[in-house]
Write a protein that holds these residues in place. Structure first.
Motif, PDB file in Angstrom:
ATOM      1  N   ILE A 146     -37.478  22.231  22.966  1.00  0.00           N
ATOM      2  CA  ILE A 146     -37.402  21.403  21.757  1.00  0.00           C
ATOM      3  C   ILE A 146     -35.966  20.954  21.516  1.00  0.00           C
ATOM      4  CG2 ILE A 146     -37.679  21.410  19.232  1.00  0.00           C
ATOM      5  CD1 ILE A 146     -40.113  23.332  19.734  1.00  0.00           C
ATOM      6  N   MET A 147     -35.016  21.890  21.608  1.00  0.00           N
ATOM      7  CA  MET A 147     -33.610  21.528  21.387  1.00  0.00           C
ATOM      8  C   MET A 147     -33.104  20.596  22.481  1.00  0.00           C
ATOM      9  SD  MET A 147     -32.814  22.598  18.485  1.00  0.00           S
ATOM     10  CE  MET A 147     -31.195  21.869  18.646  1.00  0.00           C
ATOM     11  N   ASP A 148     -33.530  20.817  23.723  1.00  0.00           N
ATOM     12  CA  ASP A 148     -33.113  19.929  24.811  1.00  0.00           C
ATOM     13  C   ASP A 148     -33.611  18.508  24.572  1.00  0.00           C
ATOM     14  OD1 ASP A 148     -31.891  22.053  26.059  1.00  0.00           O
ATOM     15  OD2 ASP A 148     -33.399  22.252  27.646  1.00  0.00           O
ATOM     16  N   LEU A 149     -34.845  18.373  24.115  1.00  0.00           N
ATOM     17  CA  LEU A 149     -35.393  17.040  23.842  1.00  0.00           C
ATOM     18  C   LEU A 149     -34.633  16.352  22.707  1.00  0.00           C
ATOM     19  CD1 LEU A 149     -39.180  17.898  24.134  1.00  0.00           C
ATOM     20  CD2 LEU A 149     -37.869  16.449  25.701  1.00  0.00           C
ATOM     21  N   LEU A 150     -34.351  17.103  21.653  1.00  0.00           N
ATOM     22  CA  LEU A 150     -33.633  16.527  20.511  1.00  0.00           C
ATOM     23  C   LEU A 150     -32.194  16.167  20.895  1.00  0.00           C
ATOM     24  CD1 LEU A 150     -34.907  18.901  17.690  1.00  0.00           C
ATOM     25  CD2 LEU A 150     -35.662  16.548  18.145  1.00  0.00           C
ATOM     26  N   ALA A 151     -31.484  17.122  21.491  1.00  0.00           N
ATOM     27  CA  ALA A 151     -30.086  16.873  21.867  1.00  0.00           C
ATOM     28  C   ALA A 151     -30.001  15.788  22.931  1.00  0.00           C
ATOM     29  CB  ALA A 151     -29.433  18.162  22.353  1.00  0.00           C
ATOM     30  N   GLY A 152     -30.935  15.802  23.864  1.00  0.00           N
ATOM     31  CA  GLY A 152     -30.943  14.785  24.911  1.00  0.00           C
ATOM     32  C   GLY A 152     -31.087  13.394  24.342  1.00  0.00           C
ATOM     33  N   ALA A 153     -31.925  13.260  23.325  1.00  0.00           N
ATOM     34  CA  ALA A 153     -32.097  11.950  22.689  1.00  0.00           C
ATOM     35  C   ALA A 153     -30.792  11.482  22.047  1.00  0.00           C
ATOM     36  CB  ALA A 153     -33.219  12.012  21.651  1.00  0.00           C
ATOM     37  N   VAL A 154     -30.093  12.404  21.404  1.00  0.00           N
ATOM     38  CA  VAL A 154     -28.822  12.043  20.754  1.00  0.00           C
ATOM     39  C   VAL A 154     -27.786  11.662  21.808  1.00  0.00           C
ATOM     40  CG1 VAL A 154     -26.945  12.845  19.264  1.00  0.00           C
ATOM     41  CG2 VAL A 154     -29.305  13.504  18.750  1.00  0.00           C
ATOM     42  N   TRP A 155     -27.621  12.499  22.835  1.00  0.00           N
ATOM     43  CA  TRP A 155     -26.644  12.213  23.890  1.00  0.00           C
ATOM     44  C   TRP A 155     -26.954  10.891  24.575  1.00  0.00           C
ATOM     45  CZ3 TRP A 155     -22.153  14.212  25.801  1.00  0.00           C
ATOM     46  CH2 TRP A 155     -21.718  15.438  25.270  1.00  0.00           C
ATOM     47  N   LEU A 156     -28.206  10.685  24.937  1.00  0.00           N
ATOM     48  CA  LEU A 156     -28.569   9.477  25.668  1.00  0.00           C
ATOM     49  C   LEU A 156     -28.300   8.224  24.838  1.00  0.00           C
ATOM     50  CD1 LEU A 156     -29.691   8.641  28.399  1.00  0.00           C
ATOM     51  CD2 LEU A 156     -31.940   8.562  27.366  1.00  0.00           C
ATOM     52  N   ARG A 157     -28.742   8.231  23.590  1.00  0.00           N
ATOM     53  CA  ARG A 157     -28.540   7.050  22.739  1.00  0.00           C
ATOM     54  C   ARG A 157     -27.071   6.822  22.415  1.00  0.00           C
ATOM     55  NH1 ARG A 157     -33.090   5.148  19.326  1.00  0.00           N
ATOM     56  NH2 ARG A 157     -34.771   5.146  20.834  1.00  0.00           N
ATOM     57  N   ALA A 158     -26.393   7.869  21.961  1.00  0.00           N
ATOM     58  CA  ALA A 158     -25.018   7.695  21.469  1.00  0.00           C
ATOM     59  C   ALA A 158     -24.003   7.526  22.589  1.00  0.00           C
ATOM     60  CB  ALA A 158     -24.632   8.892  20.600  1.00  0.00           C
ATOM     61  N   ILE A 159     -24.091   8.355  23.611  1.00  0.00           N
ATOM     62  CA  ILE A 159     -23.043   8.381  24.630  1.00  0.00           C
ATOM     63  C   ILE A 159     -23.388   7.498  25.824  1.00  0.00           C
ATOM     64  CG2 ILE A 159     -21.681   9.853  26.172  1.00  0.00           C
ATOM     65  CD1 ILE A 159     -21.249  10.283  23.068  1.00  0.00           C
ATOM     66  N   PHE A 160     -24.545   7.694  26.406  1.00  0.00           N
ATOM     67  CA  PHE A 160     -24.856   6.993  27.649  1.00  0.00           C
ATOM     68  C   PHE A 160     -25.314   5.552  27.425  1.00  0.00           C
ATOM     69  CE2 PHE A 160     -25.273  11.505  28.735  1.00  0.00           C
ATOM     70  CZ  PHE A 160     -24.309  11.561  29.716  1.00  0.00           C
ATOM     71  N   ARG A 161     -26.046   5.312  26.372  1.00  0.00           N
ATOM     72  CA  ARG A 161     -26.470   3.938  26.091  1.00  0.00           C
ATOM     73  C   ARG A 161     -25.551   3.226  25.125  1.00  0.00           C
ATOM     74  NH1 ARG A 161     -32.965   4.879  25.910  1.00  0.00           N
ATOM     75  NH2 ARG A 161     -33.197   4.906  28.170  1.00  0.00           N
ATOM     76  N   GLY A 162     -24.744   3.978  24.383  1.00  0.00           N
ATOM     77  CA  GLY A 162     -23.810   3.383  23.433  1.00  0.00           C
ATOM     78  C   GLY A 162     -24.489   2.670  22.286  1.00  0.00           C
ATOM     79  N   LEU A 163     -25.669   3.128  21.915  1.00  0.00           N
ATOM     80  CA  LEU A 163     -26.404   2.501  20.820  1.00  0.00           C
ATOM     81  C   LEU A 163     -26.107   3.202  19.506  1.00  0.00           C
ATOM     82  CD1 LEU A 163     -29.859   2.063  22.595  1.00  0.00           C
ATOM     83  CD2 LEU A 163     -28.129   0.300  22.155  1.00  0.00           C
ATOM     84  N   PRO A 164     -26.128   2.472  18.426  1.00  0.00           N
ATOM     85  CA  PRO A 164     -25.901   3.114  17.118  1.00  0.00           C
ATOM     86  C   PRO A 164     -27.096   3.984  16.740  1.00  0.00           C
ATOM     87  CG  PRO A 164     -26.442   0.799  16.825  1.00  0.00           C
ATOM     88  CD  PRO A 164     -26.333   1.024  18.303  1.00  0.00           C
TER      89      PRO A 164
END
Length: 184
Positions: A146-164
């Protein structure tokens, strides 16, 4: 070592990492910025990798205290809000990104990264223990997943995709994880 000096050294280490990246981080720079002699730093940490590893795990810049909102959904949304803040606001965001990049190429930092995430997950475990006691989470649920899915979503959107990440993102991602996305 005095706790105050250690905090100063860790703060200087993370500030320099954020400003210059891992390659620009030097023990000499940390010594100068923290007001401590570099021999003192080397006495406690044999390399800049060891120093950074200790700073990442021990400093409180990247700490998220587990919330207790009274419910699993609220706790997870608060955790995601904290992750969003850490990964979108300097200096924490700069430190997190620089540390992740350095860990890819330096095994000692990769181990520190594992310790960092193990420590954070151990803190977050209380959220899941309370949820199980309240009957909000089955015994078969995997808190780390559960934490991996949540944190992964934040990392992917914010850092790797650079989306707000807008204000509704934490509730949206928690809902996707807890409720699923497919029609039943």
């Amino acid at each position: 070592m005095a706790p105050r000096s250690e905090r100063q050294i860790f703060r200087a280490t993370l500030e320099l990492l954020a400003a210059r990246g891992y390659e620009g981080l030097t023990v000499e720079g940390v010594a100068e910025r923290s007001g401590v002699n570099k021999t003192t730093i080397y006495r406690w940490w044999p390399s800049k990798a060891a120093l950074l590893a200790a700073a990442l795990v021990e400093a409180d810049l990247l700490v998220l205290e587990p919330p207790d909102t009274g419910g699993l959904r609220g706790d997870l949304e608060a955790l995601v809000e904290g992750m969003v803040a850490l990964l979108t606001r300097p200096p924490a965001s700069d430190v997190a990104v620089a540390a992740l990049g350095a860990a890819v190429h330096h095994p000692e930092l990769a181990e520190a990264s594992r310790r960092f995430f193990a420590d954070r997950f151990a803190r977050e475990a209380a959220v899941f223990e309370r949820a199980r006691r309240r009957g909000e989470l089955p015994a078969t649920a995997d808190p780390m997943l559960i934490m991996d899915l949540l944190a992964g979503a934040v990392w992917l959107r914010a850092i790797f995709r650079g989306l707000p990440l807008d204000e509704g993102f934490p509730a949206q991602v928690v809902s996707a994880v807890l409720d699923g996305s497919a029609t039943r």
